[in-house]
Design a protein around this motif. Structure first.
Motif, PDB file in Angstrom:
ATOM      1  N   HIS A 127      -1.874 -31.594 -12.069  1.00  0.00           N
ATOM      2  CA  HIS A 127      -3.275 -31.625 -12.829  1.00  0.00           C
ATOM      3  C   HIS A 127      -4.185 -32.819 -12.324  1.00  0.00           C
ATOM      4  CE1 HIS A 127      -2.215 -28.077 -15.018  1.00  0.00           C
ATOM      5  NE2 HIS A 127      -1.150 -28.590 -15.412  1.00  0.00           N
ATOM      6  N   ARG A 128      -3.741 -33.750 -11.713  1.00  0.00           N
ATOM      7  CA  ARG A 128      -4.329 -34.994 -11.408  1.00  0.00           C
ATOM      8  C   ARG A 128      -5.639 -34.895 -10.357  1.00  0.00           C
ATOM      9  NH1 ARG A 128      -1.172 -40.605 -11.076  1.00  0.00           N
ATOM     10  NH2 ARG A 128       0.321 -40.325 -13.126  1.00  0.00           N
ATOM     11  N   ALA A 129      -5.655 -33.918  -9.876  1.00  0.00           N
ATOM     12  CA  ALA A 129      -6.896 -33.493  -9.031  1.00  0.00           C
ATOM     13  C   ALA A 129      -7.605 -32.266  -9.622  1.00  0.00           C
ATOM     14  CB  ALA A 129      -6.268 -33.030  -7.490  1.00  0.00           C
ATOM     15  N   HIS A 130      -7.228 -32.125 -10.648  1.00  0.00           N
ATOM     16  CA  HIS A 130      -8.102 -30.626 -11.352  1.00  0.00           C
ATOM     17  C   HIS A 130      -9.261 -31.385 -12.301  1.00  0.00           C
ATOM     18  CE1 HIS A 130      -4.664 -27.760 -10.789  1.00  0.00           C
ATOM     19  NE2 HIS A 130      -5.023 -28.265  -9.512  1.00  0.00           N
ATOM     20  N   THR A 131      -9.818 -30.483 -12.501  1.00  0.00           N
ATOM     21  CA  THR A 131     -11.031 -30.766 -13.682  1.00  0.00           C
ATOM     22  C   THR A 131     -10.524 -30.512 -15.190  1.00  0.00           C
ATOM     23  OG1 THR A 131     -12.903 -30.042 -12.215  1.00  0.00           O
ATOM     24  CG2 THR A 131     -13.439 -30.070 -14.329  1.00  0.00           C
ATOM     25  N   VAL A 132     -10.011 -31.593 -15.851  1.00  0.00           N
ATOM     26  CA  VAL A 132      -9.611 -31.419 -17.000  1.00  0.00           C
ATOM     27  C   VAL A 132     -10.548 -32.085 -18.146  1.00  0.00           C
ATOM     28  CG1 VAL A 132      -7.430 -32.215 -18.442  1.00  0.00           C
ATOM     29  CG2 VAL A 132      -7.282 -31.894 -15.924  1.00  0.00           C
ATOM     30  N   ARG A 133     -10.624 -31.508 -19.235  1.00  0.00           N
ATOM     31  CA  ARG A 133     -11.747 -31.760 -20.149  1.00  0.00           C
ATOM     32  C   ARG A 133     -11.029 -31.605 -21.517  1.00  0.00           C
ATOM     33  NH1 ARG A 133     -16.757 -28.293 -19.235  1.00  0.00           N
ATOM     34  NH2 ARG A 133     -17.897 -29.730 -20.361  1.00  0.00           N
ATOM     35  N   PHE A 134     -11.490 -32.333 -22.563  1.00  0.00           N
ATOM     36  CA  PHE A 134     -11.168 -32.151 -23.999  1.00  0.00           C
ATOM     37  C   PHE A 134     -11.234 -30.669 -24.323  1.00  0.00           C
ATOM     38  CE2 PHE A 134     -11.757 -36.805 -24.095  1.00  0.00           C
ATOM     39  CZ  PHE A 134     -10.429 -37.087 -24.624  1.00  0.00           C
ATOM     40  N   LEU A 135     -10.461 -30.074 -25.250  1.00  0.00           N
ATOM     41  CA  LEU A 135     -10.753 -28.627 -25.674  1.00  0.00           C
ATOM     42  C   LEU A 135     -12.066 -28.379 -26.147  1.00  0.00           C
ATOM     43  CD1 LEU A 135      -7.323 -28.243 -27.538  1.00  0.00           C
ATOM     44  CD2 LEU A 135      -7.876 -27.416 -25.302  1.00  0.00           C
ATOM     45  N   GLU A 136     -12.733 -29.224 -26.848  1.00  0.00           N
ATOM     46  CA  GLU A 136     -13.818 -28.739 -27.360  1.00  0.00           C
ATOM     47  C   GLU A 136     -15.033 -28.791 -26.512  1.00  0.00           C
ATOM     48  OE1 GLU A 136     -15.072 -27.299 -30.256  1.00  0.00           O
ATOM     49  OE2 GLU A 136     -13.122 -27.438 -31.094  1.00  0.00           O
ATOM     50  N   ASP A 137     -15.057 -29.785 -25.387  1.00  0.00           N
ATOM     51  CA  ASP A 137     -15.963 -29.860 -24.371  1.00  0.00           C
ATOM     52  C   ASP A 137     -15.736 -28.640 -23.510  1.00  0.00           C
ATOM     53  OD1 ASP A 137     -16.858 -32.209 -25.257  1.00  0.00           O
ATOM     54  OD2 ASP A 137     -15.625 -33.427 -24.133  1.00  0.00           O
ATOM     55  N   ALA A 138     -14.562 -28.319 -23.185  1.00  0.00           N
ATOM     56  CA  ALA A 138     -14.305 -27.105 -22.357  1.00  0.00           C
ATOM     57  C   ALA A 138     -14.691 -25.543 -22.946  1.00  0.00           C
ATOM     58  CB  ALA A 138     -12.645 -26.910 -21.744  1.00  0.00           C
ATOM     59  N   ALA A 139     -14.514 -25.614 -24.404  1.00  0.00           N
ATOM     60  CA  ALA A 139     -15.000 -24.490 -24.878  1.00  0.00           C
ATOM     61  C   ALA A 139     -16.263 -24.213 -25.137  1.00  0.00           C
ATOM     62  CB  ALA A 139     -14.284 -24.710 -26.285  1.00  0.00           C
ATOM     63  N   GLY A 140     -17.248 -25.394 -25.149  1.00  0.00           N
ATOM     64  CA  GLY A 140     -18.591 -25.268 -25.151  1.00  0.00           C
ATOM     65  C   GLY A 140     -19.180 -23.973 -24.211  1.00  0.00           C
ATOM     66  N   PRO A 141     -19.059 -24.375 -22.781  1.00  0.00           N
ATOM     67  CA  PRO A 141     -19.766 -23.111 -22.028  1.00  0.00           C
ATOM     68  C   PRO A 141     -19.223 -21.777 -22.317  1.00  0.00           C
ATOM     69  CG  PRO A 141     -18.796 -25.354 -21.011  1.00  0.00           C
ATOM     70  CD  PRO A 141     -18.275 -25.265 -22.364  1.00  0.00           C
ATOM     71  N   TYR A 142     -17.923 -21.570 -22.619  1.00  0.00           N
ATOM     72  CA  TYR A 142     -17.392 -20.507 -22.890  1.00  0.00           C
ATOM     73  C   TYR A 142     -18.132 -19.690 -24.222  1.00  0.00           C
ATOM     74  CZ  TYR A 142     -13.927 -21.186 -19.231  1.00  0.00           C
ATOM     75  OH  TYR A 142     -13.436 -21.396 -18.197  1.00  0.00           O
ATOM     76  N   ARG A 143     -18.216 -20.455 -25.168  1.00  0.00           N
ATOM     77  CA  ARG A 143     -18.860 -20.059 -26.377  1.00  0.00           C
ATOM     78  C   ARG A 143     -20.381 -19.522 -26.089  1.00  0.00           C
ATOM     79  NH1 ARG A 143     -16.172 -21.556 -30.786  1.00  0.00           N
ATOM     80  NH2 ARG A 143     -14.630 -23.340 -30.857  1.00  0.00           N
ATOM     81  N   GLU A 144     -21.090 -20.322 -25.072  1.00  0.00           N
ATOM     82  CA  GLU A 144     -22.391 -19.812 -24.664  1.00  0.00           C
ATOM     83  C   GLU A 144     -22.457 -18.345 -24.022  1.00  0.00           C
ATOM     84  OE1 GLU A 144     -23.863 -22.854 -22.398  1.00  0.00           O
ATOM     85  OE2 GLU A 144     -23.996 -24.532 -23.684  1.00  0.00           O
TER      86      GLU A 144
END
Length: 481
Positions: A127-144
């Motif tokens: 996962h070191r080369a992947h885009t990793v975000r905090f759960l809430e930050d990652a959930a934001g666009p999906y909520r939209e």
């Protein structure tokens, strides 16, 4: 005394992000995050791929210096108080928030793999080369995205409900018309001989069949609409329930859920089939096969089964300057000489046309047009919407608010999206135009032979006017009830 839930909530706030246990000898690093002294020391001893690379915080990945640990005595006191409370409370657990592989709390979401990660998972090579975000930050666009899908689904559902309401109104109109026809048939045939009583039975049977077919299609329509509404309501409920979940629950299978919602297809149901509508429109013609001696009776019956006669007068405020109107405003003649007519917004300036006074916003109406064409002349008859173009080019087609026939020397054309020349038994010189506003029918019949000419189907939303066009020196028409 604090409840078990509140103690658990406090305990979660003082957990070490590395070991997931209560902080022991809490220390703070440069970025402000707190860890157990022992956990952070072991973390610093883990060799990385690049020995010269600076250490980063296990949570926010900000660099820090190994020797910059600062004891957090105030937090240590808070931890001690919480531990005392836990002795008299029942601690809760949230196994769903714990990594199944490492047993540590989940903080991150890998957007490349759509995987939820703990601190240890994040540091893994995969996962070191992947885009990793905090759960809430990652959930934001999906909520939209979910919100957009919800808005679209709600609009689709509202559209289905509007269709249901509109089609149910049409059904009631049709049922009312069928009931009226039934009563007229009973009244007229009650005064005739056995021959007409037999015809009465035939016509009543057809009406009963139409009644039954309308109700059956209504039942089928209601079932289909209910299924569609249920389908959309189910999708909406699913998304609403998913949107209420915490980030991890929301992100579970999120793309699959969104794809199912975004690829939905709304079926636009129709309450009355074209075939059934045609049968209803053709019903008056069932009287035509009766014997010639009953012609007057049949004409009366067909007339009463159809529409109310309209008192038509031409409107000189709309008339093109090349049309000469009679004093009683019931006849028009084409002339190449322009009349001294003042320009106004209602007047046609290029198309040699004229409208009738008044117009209609409801009901069933009929009027007769007698056409007298010179060689090469033509006459257009029908109805138009109130906002039809008066200035410039007028395109005679339903998309422009025109439902009309063109009668020319030797042929008749229906002016649909593409003009269609009609094959008729004889060239009509008297045309009966019938308008059913609620159902949306504009019907043309040869008034002499009773031969059907053409029927337009429309959805009227504004006032419509009887419409007439004329071309060719010596050509004329007159209107009557």
């Amino acid at each position: 005394m604090a409840s078990a839930a509140s103690v658990t909530s406090l305990a979660d706030e003082v957990n070490c992000p590395i070991c997931q246990g209560t902080l022991r000898e809490p220390v703070t690093i440069d970025c402000g995050h707190n860890f157990c002294r022992g956990c952070l020391t072991r973390y610093c001893e883990i060799p990385g791929p690049d020995p010269e690379e600076a250490l980063t915080c296990p949570l926010c990945k900000e660099p820090f210096r190994p020797g910059s640990f600062r004891p957090n005595w105030q937090l240590a006191s808070v931890v001690e108080n919480i531990e005392r409370l836990k002795l008299v409370s029942t601690p809760g657990s949230d196994e769903e928030d714990v990594c199944q592989e490492h047993g540590e709390k989940i903080y991150f979401f890998c957007e490349d793999d759509e995987t939820q990660l703990c601190v240890v998972c994040r540091e893994a090579w995969g996962h070191r080369a992947h885009t990793v975000r905090f759960l809430e930050d990652a959930a934001g666009p999906y909520r939209e995205q979910i919100q957009k899908c919800l808005e679209c689904l709600r609009k689709e559902r509202e559209e289905i409900q509007r269709i249901q309401s509109r089609e149910n109104e049409r059904i009631q109109v049709l049922l009312g018309q069928v009931a009226t026809k039934r009563q007229k048939v009973i009244f007229e045939f009650a005064h005739l001989s056995q021959f007409l009583e037999e015809q009465q039975s035939v016509l009543l049977a057809q009406l009963e069949k139409l009644d039954a077919d309308i109700l059956k299609q209504q039942d089928d329509f209601d079932v289909l609409v209910s299924e569609e509404i249920s389908r959309f309501s189910s999708l909406i409920s699913e998304l609403e329930e998913k949107n209420r979940r915490p980030a991890r629950g929301l992100l579970t299978d999120i793309r699959s859920t969104l794809i199912r919602c975004e690829t939905r297809k709304c079926r636009k149901p129709e309450a009355v089939s074209p075939e059934l509508g045609q049968r209803i429109r053709d019903f008056p013609q069932q009287a035509i096969p009766l014997q010639r001696k009953m012609k007057m009776f049949l004409e009366k019956l067909c007339f009463e089964l159809d529409y109310e006669p309209a008192d038509i007068c031409l409107d000189p405020q709309t008339s093109h300057p090349k049309l000469l109107l009679s004093e009683d405003q019931r006849r028009a003649q084409f002339s190449y000489k322009w009349q001294n007519s003042p320009d106004n917004p209602q007047r046609f300036d290029r198309a040699t046309c004229v409208l009738a006074h008044g117009g209609f916003t409801e009901g069933r109406h009929t009027w007769l047009v007698k056409v007298d064409l010179a060689h090469g002349g033509s006459c257009t008859v029908g109805v138009v919407s109130e906002d039809v173009a008066r200035k410039g080019e007028l395109r005679l087609r339903p998309e422009e608010g025109v439902w009309a026939l063109r009668l020319a020397w030797g042929f008749v054309s229906a002016l649909g999206s593409f003009p269609t020349r009609l094959a008729l038994g004889e060239q009509p010189r008297q045309v009966r135009v019938s308008l059913d506003y609620e159902v949306g029918w504009v019907t043309f019949v040869n008034a002499v032979s009773q031969e059907p000419i053409y029927t337009f189907t429309a959805s009227f939303t504004q006032k419509v006017f009887p419409f007439f066009g004329l071309w060719g020196r010596g050509s004329s028409f007159s209107v009557s009830s």
